[in-house]
Design an enzyme around this catalytic site. Structure first.
Site, short mmCIF file in Angstrom:
data_model
loop_
_atom_site.label_atom_id
_atom_site.label_comp_id
_atom_site.label_asym_id
_atom_site.label_seq_id
_atom_site.Cartn_x
_atom_site.Cartn_y
_atom_site.Cartn_z
N CYS A 104 0.80 -1.22 0.00
CA CYS A 104 0.00 0.00 0.00
C CYS A 104 0.84 1.27 0.00
CB CYS A 104 -0.96 0.00 1.20
SG CYS A 104 -2.11 -1.38 1.20
N ASN A 127 -10.24 -0.18 0.86
CA ASN A 127 -8.78 -0.12 0.79
C ASN A 127 -8.35 -0.57 -0.60
OD1 ASN A 127 -6.02 -0.51 0.96
ND2 ASN A 127 -6.08 -1.53 2.96
N HIS A 135 -2.70 7.05 2.77
CA HIS A 135 -3.28 5.73 2.50
C HIS A 135 -4.58 5.63 3.28
CE1 HIS A 135 -3.94 1.56 1.98
NE2 HIS A 135 -3.53 1.20 3.17
#
Length: 358
Positions: free
Chosen positions: A118, A289, A259
């Site tokens: 990520c 996500n 993020h």
């Protein structure tokens, strides 16, 4: 090129793509054995997008790159570099960036992947920044984060199924005026935590077999508590260290783009740091996500909504499996953002499966 005379490198245009299919909490919760209310109360995620059966990571990424090129006014063939960040590549090899190069017509770009989970988009931006700053003749780079997590999620596992989703976001990097653009990259890794989030099967450690498929080793495995503790510890430290290094405080940052692992957790940690809610741009409630695409998607979304005035000082923070993390300061120069849609016919030399900007 002498670093002292190299032009500042910033963002010239951004593009995003979310697959057409939307999966709400009622559907996800039914398969995972939880209620829609349970998902919202524990994550803040309301919906997420899911790639079609024939839609791979490269298709999502190509759509975002074409949209970013359109926004920047830079045709794909003028790109000198294409860096792609993902945890869900089309294949173990070749680089998914090569697939995107072919789909977009970026024939003159060097194409390569970056794997930092990520955190990947910011790691890729650092690669592109260094490349453009030190390579004579190179002016433009596309940096794209993309995930097709739905291909790797066990829909019955509530800890991952409610969070992970699909999407892509890209930026075209190039020279910007004055003291604008990126500076102060801070990247880090701690491989001792690699086991906290991973897809165990399919690599050289546990090659694919009937046994690994039966054991579900090709799904995302995550220790949710360990990941929460990692985010709670590292995010405040990244903010504090970045501000201290540059003699800044929270009031000097116009917007925080991060993020989006879990909107509820992100808001809680940001509040503890002292970040005003109005300066933390949340998109994970609408996307879930989307891994390496999360931070650039939030950045592009904020830009498209007119929330980033020219010369705004931004702090970009990312965290990911590995474990990995990173931050950078970005002085905004008003770059436009475009969102690609699945119904828009291609405007560039892409194959029909790679949608382009609307």
């Amino acid at each position: 090129m002498n670093q002292s005379t190299a032009p500042a490198i910033g963002i010239l245009g951004m593009g995003t793509y979310l697959p057409a299919q939307v999966r709400g909490n009622t559907e996800v919760g039914r398969l995972a054995g939880v209620s829609a209310a349970w998902i919202v109360e524990r994550t803040g995620v309301v919906e997420r997008h899911v790639a079609a059966g024939g839609e791979a990571a490269s298709d999502l990424a190509a759509a975002a790159v074409l949209a970013a090129c359109e926004a920047a006014g830079i045709p794909p063939e003028r790109l000198d570099l294409l860096v792609l960040a993902t945890s869900t590549p089309d294949e173990l090899g070749p680089a998914t960036a090569c697939r995107v190069q072919a789909l977009t017509g970026a024939a003159n770009a060097v194409a390569l992947d970056v794997s930092a989970a990520c955190s990947g988009w910011l790691f890729a931006a650092k690669v592109a920044h260094g490349w453009l700053s030190t390579t004579p003749g190179s002016r433009y780079a596309a940096v794209v984060g993309v995930e097709a997590y739905s291909k790797f999620v066990d829909p019955a596992h509530r800890g991952t199924a409610v969070l992970f989703a699909d999407g892509a976001a890209a930026a075209v990097l190039g020279p910007v005026p004055g003291e604008a653009g990126f500076r102060g990259f801070r990247l880090g890794s701690d491989g001792r935590g690699a086991h906290h989030v991973l897809i165990p099967g399919g690599g050289s450690r546990i090659p694919a077999s009937a046994r690994t498929l039966a054991a579900g080793l090709h799904h995302i495995h995550m220790d949710g508590r360990a990941v929460r503790d990692f985010i709670t510890e590292v995010f405040p430290r990244m903010v504090e260290e970045t501000l201290a290094e540059h003699g800044l405080d929270l009031d000097d940052i116009d917007a925080f783009l991060t993020h989006q692992p879990n909107p509820l957790l992100l808001r809680t940690v940001a509040t503890a740091v002292g970040i005003p809610p109005e300066r933390l741009h949340i998109t994970g409630d609408r996307t879930g996500n989307i891994g390496a695409a999360s931070a650039p998607f939030a950045l592009a979304d904020a830009a498209s909504r007119g929330l980033l005035p020219d010369r705004a000082r931004l702090l970009v923070c990312v965290l990911g499996a590995g474990l990995t993390w990173g931050s950078a300061l970005l002085t905004w120069t008003g770059a436009p953002a475009r969102h690609a849609t699945a119904s828009t016919p291609p405007t560039g030399p892409a194959v029909p499966t790679a949608p382009t900007a609307s």
